[in-house]
Design a protein around this motif. Structure first.
Motif, PDB file in Angstrom:
ATOM      1  N   LEU A  95       0.816  -1.219   0.000  1.00  0.00           N
ATOM      2  CA  LEU A  95       0.000   0.000   0.000  1.00  0.00           C
ATOM      3  C   LEU A  95       0.845   1.263   0.000  1.00  0.00           C
ATOM      4  O   LEU A  95       0.429   2.300  -0.549  1.00  0.00           O
ATOM      5  N   VAL A  96       2.017   1.226   0.618  1.00  0.00           N
ATOM      6  CA  VAL A  96       2.871   2.418   0.700  1.00  0.00           C
ATOM      7  C   VAL A  96       4.007   2.378  -0.313  1.00  0.00           C
ATOM      8  O   VAL A  96       4.865   3.267  -0.316  1.00  0.00           O
ATOM      9  N   SER A  97       4.045   1.356  -1.167  1.00  0.00           N
ATOM     10  CA  SER A  97       5.052   1.271  -2.226  1.00  0.00           C
ATOM     11  C   SER A  97       4.572   2.026  -3.455  1.00  0.00           C
ATOM     12  O   SER A  97       3.360   2.260  -3.621  1.00  0.00           O
ATOM     13  N   PRO A  98       5.470   2.446  -4.342  1.00  0.00           N
ATOM     14  CA  PRO A  98       5.045   3.145  -5.573  1.00  0.00           C
ATOM     15  C   PRO A  98       4.050   2.309  -6.362  1.00  0.00           C
ATOM     16  O   PRO A  98       4.213   1.098  -6.522  1.00  0.00           O
ATOM     17  N   SER A  99       3.001   2.968  -6.822  1.00  0.00           N
ATOM     18  CA  SER A  99       1.932   2.267  -7.544  1.00  0.00           C
ATOM     19  C   SER A  99       1.878   2.730  -8.984  1.00  0.00           C
ATOM     20  O   SER A  99       2.528   3.707  -9.375  1.00  0.00           O
ATOM     21  N   VAL A 100       1.099   2.016  -9.763  1.00  0.00           N
ATOM     22  CA  VAL A 100       0.898   2.360 -11.168  1.00  0.00           C
ATOM     23  C   VAL A 100      -0.317   3.273 -11.266  1.00  0.00           C
ATOM     24  O   VAL A 100      -1.407   2.915 -10.825  1.00  0.00           O
ATOM     25  N   GLY A 101      -0.169   4.456 -11.849  1.00  0.00           N
ATOM     26  CA  GLY A 101      -1.285   5.386 -11.968  1.00  0.00           C
ATOM     27  C   GLY A 101      -0.891   6.792 -11.587  1.00  0.00           C
ATOM     28  O   GLY A 101       0.302   7.135 -11.498  1.00  0.00           O
ATOM     29  N   ASP A 102      -1.903   7.619 -11.343  1.00  0.00           N
ATOM     30  CA  ASP A 102      -1.658   9.024 -11.039  1.00  0.00           C
ATOM     31  C   ASP A 102      -1.156   9.238  -9.617  1.00  0.00           C
ATOM     32  O   ASP A 102      -0.493  10.237  -9.335  1.00  0.00           O
ATOM     33  N   LEU A 103      -1.492   8.353  -8.686  1.00  0.00           N
ATOM     34  CA  LEU A 103      -1.109   8.518  -7.290  1.00  0.00           C
ATOM     35  C   LEU A 103       0.270   7.930  -7.041  1.00  0.00           C
ATOM     36  O   LEU A 103       0.635   6.906  -7.633  1.00  0.00           O
ATOM     37  N   PRO A 104       1.051   8.546  -6.161  1.00  0.00           N
ATOM     38  CA  PRO A 104       2.385   7.999  -5.876  1.00  0.00           C
ATOM     39  C   PRO A 104       2.337   6.628  -5.214  1.00  0.00           C
ATOM     40  O   PRO A 104       3.194   5.783  -5.472  1.00  0.00           O
ATOM     41  N   THR A 105       1.340   6.406  -4.352  1.00  0.00           N
ATOM     42  CA  THR A 105       1.147   5.114  -3.695  1.00  0.00           C
ATOM     43  C   THR A 105      -0.343   4.839  -3.594  1.00  0.00           C
ATOM     44  O   THR A 105      -1.177   5.748  -3.714  1.00  0.00           O
ATOM     45  N   TYR A 106      -0.683   3.580  -3.363  1.00  0.00           N
ATOM     46  CA  TYR A 106      -2.088   3.261  -3.112  1.00  0.00           C
ATOM     47  C   TYR A 106      -2.586   3.992  -1.868  1.00  0.00           C
ATOM     48  O   TYR A 106      -3.724   4.462  -1.814  1.00  0.00           O
ATOM     49  N   ASP A 107      -1.728   4.103  -0.861  1.00  0.00           N
ATOM     50  CA  ASP A 107      -2.134   4.696   0.406  1.00  0.00           C
ATOM     51  C   ASP A 107      -2.505   6.161   0.252  1.00  0.00           C
ATOM     52  O   ASP A 107      -3.268   6.702   1.061  1.00  0.00           O
ATOM     53  N   ALA A 108      -1.995   6.816  -0.781  1.00  0.00           N
ATOM     54  CA  ALA A 108      -2.307   8.238  -0.979  1.00  0.00           C
ATOM     55  C   ALA A 108      -3.778   8.457  -1.300  1.00  0.00           C
ATOM     56  O   ALA A 108      -4.308   9.554  -1.067  1.00  0.00           O
ATOM     57  N   GLY A 109      -4.455   7.436  -1.822  1.00  0.00           N
ATOM     58  CA  GLY A 109      -5.874   7.571  -2.129  1.00  0.00           C
ATOM     59  C   GLY A 109      -6.783   6.919  -1.115  1.00  0.00           C
ATOM     60  O   GLY A 109      -7.982   6.755  -1.363  1.00  0.00           O
ATOM     61  N   ILE A 110      -6.238   6.552   0.034  1.00  0.00           N
ATOM     62  CA  ILE A 110      -6.983   5.827   1.057  1.00  0.00           C
ATOM     63  C   ILE A 110      -7.240   6.744   2.243  1.00  0.00           C
ATOM     64  O   ILE A 110      -6.358   7.504   2.660  1.00  0.00           O
ATOM     65  N   ALA A 111      -8.464   6.668   2.796  1.00  0.00           N
ATOM     66  CA  ALA A 111      -8.815   7.490   3.956  1.00  0.00           C
ATOM     67  C   ALA A 111      -8.566   6.780   5.278  1.00  0.00           C
ATOM     68  O   ALA A 111      -8.391   7.437   6.304  1.00  0.00           O
ATOM     69  N   GLY A 112      -8.586   5.454   5.289  1.00  0.00           N
ATOM     70  CA  GLY A 112      -8.406   4.723   6.543  1.00  0.00           C
ATOM     71  C   GLY A 112      -8.397   3.230   6.297  1.00  0.00           C
ATOM     72  O   GLY A 112      -8.449   2.759   5.150  1.00  0.00           O
TER      73      GLY A 112
END
Length: 357
Positions: A95-112
């Protein structure tokens, strides 16, 4: 339950088990516009142990389904997946590793994050949370008692908890009665139950409120409405407001339970949820007070004052209440008079039946 696939998971619904694809879940979210949405998670439905291949598939599918939901206007909560400590650590690290897409990580688009404590021990929960930022809320469901809730706050640092057990307690006729912080000057010599089993006949002449001190619920603090609706002519004077009512007593709720009145459960649910609010208000006060002792010390004092599970050779209040509830339920309906005559012929009354339990 059938196994999940790469493009779908199997979910229970009103018509049984059906397949739910990630795109279909995203379309439901778009149509309903919720404030919070929980991402899909691939949880194996078979018994452990799980193969490394199955655990890897579970992580990959959960991340893919999360990616399909990112960009939703709703705040996204992610179930922390993984059936072993290694799998949970790998999923949280992803979740905190670099992801594929516009967000740097999956966690950046997560609220909780959400955690199911009914399936996993606290050690696995801590393993999931270790790689993740501590600033995002942690939602927990599956708690079983006030002791369980306090330990999760102390050991795991959870922020939001469900408490279905409090409503279940009301269904079985248990009125909760505890307080946090536990007064040091009033520490009992023996552990007290977390509530009162009002099916028990010892409460039939107990005219005290449901808890001490009394809570602001509709059972302990009933109040008349502040205003009245005039159903007569506009010029007709309204009668004066009634004075505040006395609290409903344990004896009265005991009577309602044994006469199968639905109002008993309504009053008990209101009371138990008010007790739960008071417990969490006490948690916030302890955490916010710099002068108080540590939160862990307050939890230990609560555990010493109130019984959580059954002692050696002794049932806890919830187990006793379930048995007495079943006995009262059995006494109603078809064949009730015959059973009462058989009990009288055997020289037994209801009190002796409860004492035998």
């Amino acid at each position: 339950m059938p196994p999940n696939g790469n493009s779908h998971l199997n979910a229970y619904c009103l018509r049984g088990v059906r397949k739910l694809a990630a795109q279909e879940w995203t379309s439901h979210v778009t149509a309903c516009s919720p404030d919070l949405v929980v991402a899909l998670s691939d949880t194996p439905h078979t018994s452990p142990p799980f193969s490394q291949k199955r655990l890897t598939k579970s992580i990959e599918r959960s991340l893919a389904w999360l990616a399909a939901l990112l960009g939703s206007p709703a705040a996204i909560l992610v179930p922390l997946a993984g059936c072993t400590a290694r799998a949970r650590s790998a999923f949280s690290t992803s979740l905190v590793s670099p992801s594929v897409g516009d967000l740097p990580t999956y966690d950046a688009g997560i609220a909780g994050y959400t955690l199911d404590v009914s399936l996993h021990p606290p050690s696995l929960l801590q393993t999931s949370l270790l790689p993740l930022p501590p600033t995002k809320p942690r939602f927990v469901h599956g708690t079983s008692s006030p002791h369980h809730m306090l330990r999760l706050i102390r050991d795991v640092g959870v922020d939001v908890l469900d408490a279905r057990w409090a409503v279940d307690a009301a269904s079985y006729g248990v009125a909760l009665d505890f307080v946090l912080p536990v007064p040091t000057e009033a520490q009992p010599s023996t552990q007290q139950n977390i509530g009162h089993n009002l099916y028990d006949t010892r409460y039939r002449l107990d005219f005290r409120p449901l808890s001490s001190p009394s809570c602001p619920c509709i059972a302990c603090s009933p109040t008349p409405p502040a205003s009245r609706i005039n159903h007569g002519p506009a010029s007709a004077p309204l009668p004066p407001n009634d004075p505040p009512n006395a609290p409903y007593t344990r004896a009265y709720i005991h009577h309602l339970l044994h006469t199968h009145e639905m109002s008993a459960h309504a009053l008990l649910v209101s009371h138990n949820l008010a007790m739960l609010d008071a417990l969490l208000a006490g948690v916030r006060d302890v955490l916010a007070s710099p002068a108080s002792s540590s939160f862990a010390a307050h939890v230990s004092r609560f555990e010493a004052a109130y019984r959580d599970t059954a002692s050696e050779g002794e049932e806890d209040v919830m187990s006793q209440a379930r048995k007495m509830w079943a006995a009262v339920e059995k006494a109603r309906g078809k064949g009730r008079l015959r059973r009462e005559r058989e009990a009288e012929a055997g020289g037994e009354d209801q009190d002796s039946e409860y004492r035998r339990m």
